[in-house]
Design a protein around this motif. Structure first.
Motif, short mmCIF file in Angstrom:
data_model
loop_
_atom_site.label_atom_id
_atom_site.label_comp_id
_atom_site.label_asym_id
_atom_site.label_seq_id
_atom_site.Cartn_x
_atom_site.Cartn_y
_atom_site.Cartn_z
N PRO A 205 0.85 -1.36 0.10
CA PRO A 205 -0.10 0.02 0.00
C PRO A 205 0.94 1.04 0.08
N GLU A 206 2.11 1.29 0.55
CA GLU A 206 3.00 2.25 0.51
C GLU A 206 3.18 2.91 -0.99
N ILE A 207 3.32 1.92 -2.00
CA ILE A 207 3.32 2.47 -3.42
C ILE A 207 1.97 2.48 -4.03
N SER A 208 1.21 2.64 -3.42
CA SER A 208 -0.17 2.81 -4.04
C SER A 208 -0.14 4.08 -4.81
N ARG A 209 -1.10 4.50 -5.58
CA ARG A 209 -1.07 6.07 -6.21
C ARG A 209 0.28 6.23 -6.75
N SER A 210 0.70 5.30 -7.60
CA SER A 210 1.94 5.38 -8.32
C SER A 210 1.67 5.82 -9.71
N TYR A 211 2.48 6.73 -10.14
CA TYR A 211 2.47 7.16 -11.76
C TYR A 211 3.68 6.82 -12.44
N TYR A 212 3.72 6.62 -13.76
CA TYR A 212 4.74 6.53 -14.30
C TYR A 212 4.91 7.68 -15.58
N ILE A 213 5.95 8.27 -15.75
CA ILE A 213 6.40 9.42 -16.81
C ILE A 213 7.05 9.00 -17.92
N SER A 214 6.74 8.99 -18.93
CA SER A 214 7.70 8.63 -20.41
C SER A 214 8.78 9.57 -20.25
N ILE A 215 9.92 9.49 -20.22
CA ILE A 215 10.87 10.20 -20.62
C ILE A 215 11.90 10.02 -21.63
N ALA A 216 11.29 9.25 -22.64
CA ALA A 216 11.90 8.99 -23.82
C ALA A 216 12.40 9.84 -24.38
N GLU A 217 11.90 11.14 -24.50
CA GLU A 217 12.80 12.01 -25.24
C GLU A 217 13.98 12.89 -24.46
N VAL A 218 14.14 12.45 -23.35
CA VAL A 218 15.38 13.20 -22.89
C VAL A 218 16.10 11.83 -22.04
N GLN A 219 15.96 10.59 -22.46
CA GLN A 219 16.52 9.39 -21.84
C GLN A 219 18.25 9.69 -22.09
N ASP A 220 18.43 10.00 -23.13
CA ASP A 220 19.90 10.22 -23.40
C ASP A 220 20.52 10.92 -22.50
N GLN A 221 19.80 12.24 -22.12
CA GLN A 221 20.28 13.26 -21.14
C GLN A 221 20.37 12.45 -20.09
N LYS A 222 19.73 11.75 -19.41
CA LYS A 222 19.65 11.34 -18.20
C LYS A 222 20.69 10.25 -17.95
N LYS A 223 21.11 9.43 -18.93
CA LYS A 223 22.17 8.43 -18.93
C LYS A 223 23.33 9.50 -18.85
N GLN A 224 23.55 10.33 -19.78
CA GLN A 224 24.70 11.15 -19.73
C GLN A 224 24.94 11.89 -18.17
N ALA A 225 23.77 12.36 -17.70
CA ALA A 225 23.89 12.91 -16.21
C ALA A 225 24.45 11.72 -15.27
N ILE A 226 23.61 10.71 -15.55
CA ILE A 226 24.01 9.55 -14.54
C ILE A 226 25.40 9.30 -14.63
N ALA A 227 26.11 9.28 -15.91
CA ALA A 227 27.50 9.13 -15.98
C ALA A 227 28.42 9.96 -15.45
N CYS A 228 27.83 11.22 -15.07
CA CYS A 228 28.73 12.25 -14.34
C CYS A 228 29.26 11.74 -13.01
N TYR A 229 28.20 11.07 -12.39
CA TYR A 229 28.52 10.55 -10.92
C TYR A 229 29.38 9.57 -11.10
N GLU A 230 30.68 9.71 -11.41
CA GLU A 230 31.76 8.50 -11.53
C GLU A 230 32.10 7.82 -10.00
N SER A 231 31.93 9.01 -8.89
CA SER A 231 32.41 8.39 -7.73
C SER A 231 31.33 7.44 -7.17
N GLN A 232 30.29 7.41 -7.60
CA GLN A 232 28.98 6.80 -7.14
C GLN A 232 28.99 5.56 -8.00
N LEU A 233 29.14 5.25 -9.29
CA LEU A 233 28.79 4.43 -10.16
C LEU A 233 29.53 3.00 -9.71
N THR A 234 30.69 3.22 -9.13
CA THR A 234 31.54 2.05 -8.76
C THR A 234 31.20 1.64 -7.43
#
Length: 254
Positions: A205-234
């Protein structure tokens, strides 16, 4: 000792695989059974993140979509992130490294440094703040809310299986109440998507009222942003990171 070490290795490997399988099933269940589609609103927003990377993992696509449409977005980091440090970064440098990573990641998502705020609370301390420290932090949050008057606030899920994440939710909610500003609260999951199913920590029940948002048009941006966190990805589980590379983001309405 040899047998003991091998036993521990296989126990950790089994635990990892169990989390990965459960996490994948949970995400699919949320996306395909327990959620509804939602489009990114035109409302101004503040994203509150306990650590540098939570904002990009949890709602980097939403930030990028809003930024692309010139919708005001601010990001506020509550802690300094000092505890999540790979061996190759000296202790005295990790805070600066994580701030730099955050500025670079958010730059890719469309935010200028002037829209990013670091409150520099000690990483790992948010649930142990004494009454005076808590009061001072909430005052800072109230000041930011009154300054920007956001229409939406994004914050980690209230049961996100991490003390700083859960404390951030509580602190922000209290600050919103104290500010008197009418604002919609949207929770983004991070660690709730990566847990041992045998812990029984997650109540569906804690994750009821969940919604999903399509981010397909900015997915590459998000992947590039995640890649900036080199200290955390390892240091983070690969199975967890993989969830945030999809073309959907999940929010839970308050």
């Amino acid at each position: 000792m040899f047998l003991y070490n091998h036993f521990n290795y296989f126990r950790r490997l089994f635990g990892y695989k169990l989390r990965e399988l459960y996490s994948s099933m949970l995400l699919k269940w949320i996306l395909h059974v327990n959620s509804k589609p939602l489009t990114v609103s035109k409302k101004s927003a503040i994203v509150f993140a306990p650590h540098q990377d939570d904002e990009t993992f949890g709602c980097g696509g939403i930030i990028a979509l809003k930024s692309a449409h010139k919708i005001p977005v601010k990001v506020v980091f509550i802690t300094d992130g000092r505890l999540s440090r790979p061996d190759w970064i000296p202790p005295k440098e990790i805070i600066h490294v994580r701030q730099t990573e955050a500025i670079n990641a958010l730059g890719i998502l469309g935010l200028a440094p002037s829209s990013i705020y670091f409150l520099n609370q000690k990483d790992g301390s948010l649930k142990q703040l004494d009454s005076e420290q808590r009061k001072q932090l909430i005052t800072q949050l109230v000041e930011l809310l009154k300054l920007f008057k956001p229409e939406e606030v994004y914050v980690p899920h209230r049961q996100d299986c991490h003390p700083d994440h859960e404390a951030t939710y509580s602190l922000v909610k209290e600050a919103i109440s104290a500010s008197g500003i009418p604002v919609e609260i949207l929770q983004y999951p991070v660690w709730i998507l990566w847990q041992n199913p045998l812990s029984f920590h997650l109540k569906l029940p804690e994750i009821s009222r969940s919604y999903y948002i399509s981010i397909a048009e900015v997915q590459d941006q998000k992947k590039q942003a995640i890649a900036c966190y080199e200290s955390q990805l390892t240091t983070l589980p690969h199975g967890l990171i993989k969830h945030f590379l999809s073309d959907y983001e999940i929010v839970i309405k308050h």
